[in-house]
Design a protein around this motif. Sequence first.
Motif, PDB file in Angstrom:
ATOM      1  N   ALA A  89      12.918  -2.554   5.563  1.00 42.35           N
ATOM      2  CA  ALA A  89      14.276  -2.492   5.018  1.00 42.35           C
ATOM      3  C   ALA A  89      14.270  -2.262   3.507  1.00 42.35           C
ATOM      4  O   ALA A  89      15.170  -1.621   2.973  1.00 42.35           O
ATOM      5  N   GLY A  90      13.253  -2.759   2.819  1.00 44.49           N
ATOM      6  CA  GLY A  90      13.214  -2.618   1.376  1.00 44.49           C
ATOM      7  C   GLY A  90      12.229  -1.599   0.857  1.00 44.49           C
ATOM      8  O   GLY A  90      12.122  -1.398  -0.347  1.00 44.49           O
ATOM      9  N   PHE A  91      11.515  -0.917   1.746  1.00 42.03           N
ATOM     10  CA  PHE A  91      10.438  -0.016   1.334  1.00 42.03           C
ATOM     11  C   PHE A  91      10.937   1.095   0.405  1.00 42.03           C
ATOM     12  O   PHE A  91      10.389   1.299  -0.674  1.00 42.03           O
ATOM     13  N   PHE A  92      11.979   1.814   0.807  1.00 42.10           N
ATOM     14  CA  PHE A  92      12.485   2.910  -0.028  1.00 42.10           C
ATOM     15  C   PHE A  92      13.102   2.391  -1.321  1.00 42.10           C
ATOM     16  O   PHE A  92      13.025   3.045  -2.360  1.00 42.10           O
ATOM     17  N   ALA A  93      13.723   1.212  -1.260  1.00 46.28           N
ATOM     18  CA  ALA A  93      14.311   0.645  -2.475  1.00 46.28           C
ATOM     19  C   ALA A  93      13.228   0.297  -3.493  1.00 46.28           C
ATOM     20  O   ALA A  93      13.392   0.524  -4.688  1.00 46.28           O
ATOM     21  N   ILE A  94      12.108  -0.247  -3.016  1.00 48.92           N
ATOM     22  CA  ILE A  94      11.007  -0.572  -3.921  1.00 48.92           C
ATOM     23  C   ILE A  94      10.364   0.721  -4.432  1.00 48.92           C
ATOM     24  O   ILE A  94      10.049   0.851  -5.605  1.00 48.92           O
ATOM     25  N   LEU A  95      10.213   1.668  -3.557  1.00 50.24           N
ATOM     26  CA  LEU A  95       9.535   2.917  -3.906  1.00 50.24           C
ATOM     27  C   LEU A  95      10.370   3.790  -4.848  1.00 50.24           C
ATOM     28  O   LEU A  95       9.868   4.316  -5.829  1.00 50.24           O
ATOM     29  N   ASN A  96      11.659   3.934  -4.558  1.00 46.99           N
ATOM     30  CA  ASN A  96      12.460   4.926  -5.266  1.00 46.99           C
ATOM     31  C   ASN A  96      13.874   4.451  -5.596  1.00 46.99           C
ATOM     32  O   ASN A  96      14.704   5.241  -5.976  1.00 46.99           O
ATOM     33  N   GLY A  97      14.143   3.184  -5.450  1.00 47.55           N
ATOM     34  CA  GLY A  97      15.493   2.685  -5.722  1.00 47.55           C
ATOM     35  C   GLY A  97      15.642   2.208  -7.157  1.00 47.55           C
ATOM     36  O   GLY A  97      14.687   2.160  -7.922  1.00 47.55           O
ATOM     37  N   SER A  98      16.850   1.856  -7.512  1.00 50.81           N
ATOM     38  CA  SER A  98      17.098   1.321  -8.854  1.00 50.81           C
ATOM     39  C   SER A  98      16.503  -0.069  -8.960  1.00 50.81           C
ATOM     40  O   SER A  98      16.649  -0.884  -8.061  1.00 50.81           O
ATOM     41  N   PHE A  99      15.811  -0.313 -10.067  1.00 55.51           N
ATOM     42  CA  PHE A  99      15.260  -1.658 -10.286  1.00 55.51           C
ATOM     43  C   PHE A  99      16.286  -2.407 -11.107  1.00 55.51           C
ATOM     44  O   PHE A  99      16.232  -2.821 -12.104  1.00 55.51           O
TER      45      PHE A  99
END
Length: 192
Positions: free
Chosen positions: A182-192
């Motif tokens: 669920a968080g893979f794309f957010a960690i990889l390419n999402g806003s921090f």
Amino acid sequence: ALVVGIAVSGSRAAVLEVGLVAACLGVILVLRPNLLNNFGRSLFIGIVVLWVVTRLPVFHEGIGILSDRFVESAEASDSSIGKGLLSRTLEGFTEPFYAMDRMPTWGYGLGLGTNGGARFLIGHSAFLLAENEWSRVMMESGPLIGVMFILWRVVLAFYLLYLALRQLLVFGQTLPLFICAAGFFAILNGSF
């Protein structure tokens, strides 16, 4: 709520993220087939809930908008819907490396590419440097620090995936893999 949220949001990225979570379910069932009995009841409940949700008018409107976005994306790239979605996804990861020659060595400055930075500088929210996260990071930090930060995010995302798979294989815990997916794309390419 998730199905309605995806339909109403019109977000193609959300569809990819849910697809990744569903793919993890497939991985879990392949690696731990004994969990299939527990999953059967949940699958039946999920199908019933999905059937009820698809009867809501807001769902039909959202699906229409989402399918229009998929079709428009495919037409804009002169490809199929799948190729258009894949192209858009990969573009977010490759775009900053094509623009490295136009970046100052130390970047334009942290925060300049954010909506808050734009509001401060020009009085309203806008994408001053880039819309995609990796491009924004590279433009703000410069090629050297930007690439190091991106590399750190890639390593972090895959390390968390490794830990989640280890939890599944060694301890039989499925939740870490679902949370990681669920968080893979957010960690990889999402806003921090």
